[in-house]
Every structure is written in structure tokens, then in C-alpha cells.
Scaffold this motif. Structure first.
Motif, mmCIF file in Angstrom:
data_model
loop_
_atom_site.group_PDB
_atom_site.id
_atom_site.type_symbol
_atom_site.label_atom_id
_atom_site.label_comp_id
_atom_site.label_asym_id
_atom_site.label_seq_id
_atom_site.Cartn_x
_atom_site.Cartn_y
_atom_site.Cartn_z
ATOM 1 N N GLY A 1 0.746 -1.341 -0.018
ATOM 2 C CA GLY A 1 0.100 -0.103 -0.083
ATOM 3 C C GLY A 1 0.815 1.167 0.027
ATOM 4 O O GLY A 1 0.387 2.235 -0.746
ATOM 5 N N ILE A 2 1.909 1.085 0.924
ATOM 6 C CA ILE A 2 2.873 2.502 0.826
ATOM 7 C C ILE A 2 3.641 2.500 -0.311
ATOM 8 O O ILE A 2 3.718 3.630 -0.762
ATOM 9 N N SER A 3 3.806 1.415 -1.005
ATOM 10 C CA SER A 3 4.739 1.455 -2.263
ATOM 11 C C SER A 3 3.750 2.246 -3.583
ATOM 12 O O SER A 3 4.085 3.070 -4.266
ATOM 13 N N LYS A 4 2.470 1.988 -3.276
ATOM 14 C CA LYS A 4 1.576 2.579 -4.541
ATOM 15 C C LYS A 4 1.579 4.239 -4.151
ATOM 16 O O LYS A 4 1.512 4.819 -5.148
ATOM 17 N N LEU A 5 1.435 4.639 -2.691
ATOM 18 C CA LEU A 5 1.557 5.761 -2.651
ATOM 19 C C LEU A 5 2.633 6.463 -2.999
ATOM 20 O O LEU A 5 2.832 7.778 -3.459
#
Length: 287
Positions: free
Chosen positions: A213-217
């Protein structure tokens, strides 16, 4: 080429770990200069209150950014030096098994988690203090890779019997025995970061990668701030042309497959399960 240009090239070409070390060192120099100027000018202003993490929730809520900025603040050179050494050591092994994006998740979220542990503890005892330093974030990285591959051999003064978990245990033990002698909340925050590293790997082994999820952000953010390169001409691909694979490409594929097989074996059975030939091959590949 001058020294400043050398540092500039090192920063530009280095990875995230190297950049974090540069950020910490640069901010330490800046904070030291500001402290010196304030003392010389005899101005009664404590700027550290706006960058260090305060323990009281009433102060924190008006300075919420300190939950992030505190990770880059060091007032003592030995504190900075120790953190940079441990960060370099831990990240070296972490990035052997994980990606850069997983590192950024464990480091920054681990640091935030450590700050939250600090805040919760001081809400219970009701005392005022503040938290600085990257130790919580670094302990998260160190614990994560230790839990994932505890029996990884560490090249420490040519002592073959030393494993990664030995070094990690020693560092955590040093922190633990200092807790009764002061800064209990700070040391507790370090163990909070270590707990997040443990939690991250256990969730990952069960199929949940918190970094996705953080990688997508992060990808969205990089897309926004990275300017698109304009292509002066169009390149037309010939779909009928078959790709050519040289012998060198085939050799690289075989080489990489052998590395992947060895890493899978380590993750399942530990480093000690490797044969002498596999250890030598892995050592040469890591150079």
C-alpha cells in the motif's frame, strides 16, 4: 574535482540508505551550527521543541510533524555515529533479501511506530520529555532482517561462527541494560521499532506485505514530482522481428537462477544448510 562535488556525486548516485545517512549528517551539522549561533547571540529560543517529538499529547497535537522529523535529529556526535554504523550494517543484509521499497516501509513506518510507543508510555506516566534519533527506525530494519534470516553468516574479523542474530542480540542487549539508568522512554521506543520489524516479517511470511500500500502511494508521489521526458521523435517497433539473445544474456540468466535457488534454500533451511560450493558461489556473486 573538489570535495563538495565528490559528496554531491555520492549523494546523487547512492541508494536510499546512503541518502538517509547524508540527511542525518547534514541535519546534525545544521542543528549544531544553529545551537552555536543561539548561544553566541544569547537569544532565548529553543528550536528543538519544533523538531523533537514531545512526550505530552497536548504539545504533540500542535506539532504533529515531529513524529517524522525526530528521526533525523541527533544532538550528540557519538549518537549519530553509532546510528549510522548500525544502519549501514543492518541495511546491507536487509537489502540482500528485500527491496528498496520494503526498506523504506520498515524504516519510516518503524520509526513512526517507535514514536507512538514513546507517546503512549508518557501519557501513562504523565511526565515531560522528548524523543530524538533514528534508533527506533534502525532497530526496525535490524530486527526485520534478523527474524527473516537469523543464521546469516556475518563476516566479522574472519570469525565464521558469528551469525546475524548474535550481532542483533548484542545490540539489543546493550540497549536493554541501559534502561534503568535513564531515558527509559527512549529505550522503550527503540524496542517499539524492533517490535515493528518483527511484526512486519511475520505478516510477510503469512502473505501480507505492509509495503504494498505504501509503495503505491510512493509511486503516485514519484509520478507527480518526476517530470515526464519529452521524446523528440517516435520509435517504431518491428513486431515481426524476433528478439536475439546472446550467449552472455543466457549466462546471466543461468547465473541469476542459481542465486535465486540458493536464496530460497537459505529462507527455508538457513545459511548453514548451504554446501561449501554454494557459500563460495554466493560470496563471489555478492562482490
Amino acid at each position: 574535482m573538489n570535495v563538495f562535488q565528490d559528496f554531491k556525486n555520492e549523494y546523487r548516485l547512492g541508494g536510499l540508505v546512503q541518502k538517509i545517512i547524508f540527511w542525518n549528517a547534514g541535519i546534525f551539522i545544521l542543528v549544531s551550527l544553529m545551537n552555536m549561533l543561539i548561544k553566541v547571540s544569547q537569544v532565548s529560543f529553543d528550536f528543538s521543541e519544533y523538531i523533537a517529538l514531545p512526550s505530552l499529547f497536548g504539545k504533540f497535537i500542535t506539532r504533529f510533524w515531529t513524529l517524522f522529523t525526530y528521526m533525523f535529529i541527533h544532538f550528540d556526535f557519538l549518537h549519530l555515529l553509532f546510528n549510522c554504523i548500525v544502519l549501514w550494517f543492518a541495511s546491507r543484509y536487509f537489502l540482500y533479501y528485500f527491496t528498496q521499497k520494503q526498506f523504506s516501509t520498515v524504516y519510516f513506518v518503524g520509526g513512526i511506530f517507535a514514536g507512538v510507543v514513546f507517546l503512549v508510555y508518557y501519557q501513562i506516566i504523565g511526565e515531560y520529555s522528548y524523543l530524538i534519533g533514528a534508533s527506533g527506525a534502525i532497530f526496525a530494519v535490524l530486527m526485520a532482517v534478523t527474524i527473516y534470516a537469523p543464521y546469516t553468516q556475518v563476516g566479522f574479523f574472519s570469525l565464521d561462527f558469528i551469525k546475524l542474530w548474535h550481532i542483533s542480540f548484542f545490540i539489543l542487549f546493550l540497549d536493554f541494560i541501559q534502561m534503568p539508568f535513564g531515558n527509559f522512554g527512549g529505550h522503550l521506543a527503540h524496542f517499539g521499532g524492533a517490535f515493528f520489524g518483527f511484526l512486519y516479517v511475520k505478516l510477510l511470511q503469512n502473505g501480507t506485505d505492509l509495503s504494498k500500500g505504501i509503495s503505491k502511494l510512493q509511486d503516485v508521489f514519484e509520478t507527480i514530482i518526476t517530470p515526464k521526458k519529452k521524446t523528440p521523435f517516435k520509435v517504431h517497433k518491428n513486431n515481426n522481428q524476433r528478439p536475439r539473445f546472446s550467449n552472455e544474456t543466457k549466462e546471466k540468466d543461468v547465473h541469476q537462477k542459481k542465486i535465486d535457488d540458493i536464496l530460497d534454500k537459505i529462507s527455508k533451511s538457513g545459511y548453514d544448510s548451504l554446501s561449501k560450493e554454494e557459500k563460495e558461489f554466493l560470496f563471489k556473486a555478492g562482490k
